[in-house]
Design an enzyme around this catalytic site. Structure first.
Site, mmCIF file in Angstrom:
data_model
loop_
_atom_site.group_PDB
_atom_site.id
_atom_site.type_symbol
_atom_site.label_atom_id
_atom_site.label_comp_id
_atom_site.label_asym_id
_atom_site.label_seq_id
_atom_site.Cartn_x
_atom_site.Cartn_y
_atom_site.Cartn_z
ATOM 1 N N CYS A 217 -78.360 36.976 -39.974
ATOM 2 C CA CYS A 217 -78.564 38.189 -39.171
ATOM 3 C C CYS A 217 -78.626 39.461 -40.012
ATOM 4 O O CYS A 217 -78.949 40.520 -39.490
ATOM 5 C CB CYS A 217 -77.447 38.324 -38.145
ATOM 6 S SG CYS A 217 -75.835 38.546 -38.930
ATOM 7 N N ASP B 36 -76.136 41.039 -41.262
ATOM 8 C CA ASP B 36 -74.900 41.823 -41.181
ATOM 9 C C ASP B 36 -74.090 41.640 -42.465
ATOM 10 O O ASP B 36 -74.194 40.623 -43.141
ATOM 11 C CB ASP B 36 -74.074 41.381 -39.974
ATOM 12 C CG ASP B 36 -74.723 41.822 -38.668
ATOM 13 O OD1 ASP B 36 -75.611 42.686 -38.723
ATOM 14 O OD2 ASP B 36 -74.350 41.299 -37.608
ATOM 15 N N CYS C 156 -71.127 41.982 -35.880
ATOM 16 C CA CYS C 156 -70.949 41.969 -34.431
ATOM 17 C C CYS C 156 -69.482 41.699 -34.060
ATOM 18 O O CYS C 156 -68.635 41.509 -34.924
ATOM 19 C CB CYS C 156 -71.826 40.883 -33.835
ATOM 20 S SG CYS C 156 -71.239 39.246 -34.292
ATOM 21 N N CYS D 28 -71.402 33.939 -37.674
ATOM 22 C CA CYS D 28 -70.550 35.119 -37.884
ATOM 23 C C CYS D 28 -69.237 34.708 -38.558
ATOM 24 O O CYS D 28 -68.695 35.458 -39.367
ATOM 25 C CB CYS D 28 -70.274 35.821 -36.561
ATOM 26 S SG CYS D 28 -71.744 35.989 -35.508
HETATM 27 FE FE1 FES Z 1 -74.384 39.126 -37.442
HETATM 28 FE FE2 FES Z 1 -72.492 38.192 -35.838
HETATM 29 S S1 FES Z 1 -74.577 38.533 -35.373
HETATM 30 S S2 FES Z 1 -72.321 38.718 -37.882
#
Ligand code: FES
Length: 161
Positions: free
Chosen positions: A38, A40, A64, A108
């Site tokens: 993702c 992140d 998230c 995640c």
């Molecule tokens: Fe990216 Fe959860 S969607 S860490």
């Protein structure tokens, strides 16, 4: 009442009231990891004492709610453990401790596990140490053509800093 939400109460509790948020000053190890899934990011900083025990662990994330809950749980799980014990903690165990995550959110928890490994790798590098659980861990592994940052420790953490 839990039927209306994807997340169980424990996940919500750790998301709403996360533990160990922040950044340790002068950490013994620092890891930054970007999820190849993702994009992140998570940063983990650790303090390690002379017996290889993690005395403090903090996290910051551009992630998230599941990433926040996972890393909060993960930091709680590894504080007080030795480095090798911490390396043995898997994302599956983190998910179990949280009472489960939706399938699309499992990555995640992987973000949390890998960021911890990056921080420990940084500590090991700086102190000339090797650990069971770090063999085969390549902080600079690229999962794709994008290069650094995604799928690797990236950032200044595990590099030359
Ligand atoms: Fe990216 Fe959860 S969607 S860490």
């Amino acid at each position: 009442m839990a039927e209306n939400t994807l997340y169980n109460e424990k996940v919500m509790e750790y998301f709403m009231n996360p533990k160990n948020v922040g950044e340790i000053e002068n950490p013994d190890g620092k890891g930054v990891y970007g999820s190849p899934v993702c994009g992140d990011m998570m940063m983990i900083t650790i303090k390690v004492d002379e017996n290889d025990v993690l005395t403090d662990v903090k996290f910051k994330t551009f992630g998230c709610g599941s990433a926040i809950a996972s890393s909060s749980m993960a930091t709680e799980m590894i504080i007080g453990k030795t480095v090798e014990e911490a390396l043995a903690v898997t994302n599956k165990q983190i998910v179990e401790e949280l009472g489960g995550l939706p399938a699309v959110k499992i990555h995640c928890s992987v973000l949390a596990e890998h960021a911890i490994k990056c921080a420990i790798y940084d500590y090991a590098q700086k102190n000339g140490k090797t650990y069971k659980g770090l063999e085969g861990f390549d902080p600079n592994a690229d999962d794709d053509d994008e290069g650094e940052g995604e799928g690797s420790c990236g950032g200044p953490a595990c590099g030359t800093n």
